[in-house]
Write a protein that holds these residues in place. Structure first.
Motif, PDB file in Angstrom:
ATOM      1  N   CYS A 128     -25.627 -30.356  29.588  1.00 48.52           N
ATOM      2  CA  CYS A 128     -25.589 -29.374  30.677  1.00 48.52           C
ATOM      3  C   CYS A 128     -25.911 -30.061  31.999  1.00 48.52           C
ATOM      4  O   CYS A 128     -26.871 -30.814  32.109  1.00 48.52           O
ATOM      5  CB  CYS A 128     -26.595 -28.267  30.401  1.00 48.52           C
ATOM      6  SG  CYS A 128     -26.617 -27.043  31.730  1.00 48.52           S
ATOM      7  N   CYS A 131     -29.275 -27.515  33.413  1.00 45.95           N
ATOM      8  CA  CYS A 131     -30.614 -27.614  32.791  1.00 45.95           C
ATOM      9  C   CYS A 131     -30.831 -28.961  32.108  1.00 45.95           C
ATOM     10  O   CYS A 131     -31.918 -29.222  31.594  1.00 45.95           O
ATOM     11  CB  CYS A 131     -30.863 -26.457  31.821  1.00 45.95           C
ATOM     12  SG  CYS A 131     -29.949 -26.579  30.248  1.00 45.95           S
ATOM     13  N   CYS A 150     -22.926 -23.865  29.140  1.00 44.48           N
ATOM     14  CA  CYS A 150     -24.143 -24.280  28.423  1.00 44.48           C
ATOM     15  C   CYS A 150     -24.657 -23.149  27.535  1.00 44.48           C
ATOM     16  O   CYS A 150     -24.747 -22.004  27.968  1.00 44.48           O
ATOM     17  CB  CYS A 150     -25.217 -24.707  29.420  1.00 44.48           C
ATOM     18  SG  CYS A 150     -26.821 -25.014  28.662  1.00 44.48           S
ATOM     19  N   CYS A 153     -28.305 -22.077  29.277  1.00 52.42           N
ATOM     20  CA  CYS A 153     -28.451 -21.464  30.604  1.00 52.42           C
ATOM     21  C   CYS A 153     -27.125 -20.959  31.170  1.00 52.42           C
ATOM     22  O   CYS A 153     -27.093 -20.388  32.255  1.00 52.42           O
ATOM     23  CB  CYS A 153     -29.107 -22.452  31.568  1.00 52.42           C
ATOM     24  SG  CYS A 153     -27.983 -23.761  32.115  1.00 52.42           S
TER      25      CYS A 153
HETATM   26 ZN   LIG Z   1     -27.972 -25.516  30.628  1.00 53.04          ZN
END
Ligand SMILES: [Zn+2]
Length: 247
Positions: A128, A131, A150, A153
């Motif tokens: 990701c 994050c 992701c 998130c």
């Molecule tokens: Zn993420």
């Protein structure tokens, strides 16, 4: 050839700490193509036009689509006798074994190896960009699902592979250099010896006077550092060496 196989097996038996480096050559017998130009669907692109951060930021869907396609091919491939022989070596040497690979195909993991440093990442991992999480992801996506979001998130993601012009993960590289500097036997299988910094690892091992063995279908950039070079297919020679080691 027979003498070389016996002598390498003897060396392995006597050694205390083994480091193995593998490159694309070991996966050839598993039918993994090099993805360079021959395939109809993608032949208008070169890997250098797809495997870069610039290409990804310009067109993430296109780059993801290419990796999705490669994922599909790699997922249907199987580890070969050379991968399994290297797994046998990890079982023999246990904690005194490190496998360093330039391959992103995960075939070593599927053969059973645990202690693996994947210098160029892993095609079955997604990272990701928001994050920073890296997670296992072997899903083959539908075109309309690309680029995938992701799982944690919902942020923008990329394949967890090292692209042209990018640096290797520092921790993984440091661990690979340490494993090369601390072994007494370094086995190099199917690498061209031209892609840096992987190509410098056998030299690090040779500099500390580890015994360096190369198994490859042709002489490579590694051969000049090697104490023994076996020109042969790894999937034919490695299982025979390992059988002698286990004797
Ligand atoms: Zn993420």
């Amino acid at each position: 050839m027979e003498e070389k196989i016996k002598s390498v097996a003897e060396r392995i038996k006597k050694s205390n700490k083994l480091t193995v480096l593998t490159g694309a050559g070991i996966s050839k017998a598993s039918g993994i193509p090099t993805f360079r130009g021959k395939d109809g669907l993608w032949n208008k692109y070169s890997p250098s036009e797809l495997a870069t951060y610039q290409a990804f930021s310009k067109n993430p869907k296109l780059v993801w689509s290419w990796y999705n396609y490669r994922r599909k091919i790699i997922k249907s491939a199987k580890p070969n006798a050379a991968h399994y022989a290297i797994y046998e070596l990890e079982k023999i040497f246990k904690d005194n074994f490190t496998l360093i690979t330039q391959n992103i195909d995960s075939l070593h993991r599927r053969a059973g190896n645990k202690n693996i440093l994947e210098l160029h990442g892993n095609i079955f991992q997604t990272k990701c960009l928001i994050c920073d999480k890296v997670y296992f992801d072997d899903k083959i996506y539908e075109e309309e699902e690309l680029p995938p979001r992701c799982r944690f998130c919902g942020g923008k993601t990329r394949p967890n592979v090292v692209w042209f012009g990018e640096n290797l993960d520092r921790n993984i590289l440091d661990a690979a250099m340490a494993a090369s500097a601390q072994c007494d036997l370094f086995l190099c299988v199917g690498t061209s010896g031209v892609v840096q910094p992987a190509a410098s690892l056998p030299k690090i091992a040779a500099d500390i006077r580890a015994y360096v063995v190369e198994i490859n279908v042709e002489y490579s950039g590694v051969s000049i550092y090697a104490d023994e070079v076996i020109i042969a297919k790894a999937e034919e020679v490695l299982p025979r060496i390992v059988d002698l080691v286990k004797d």
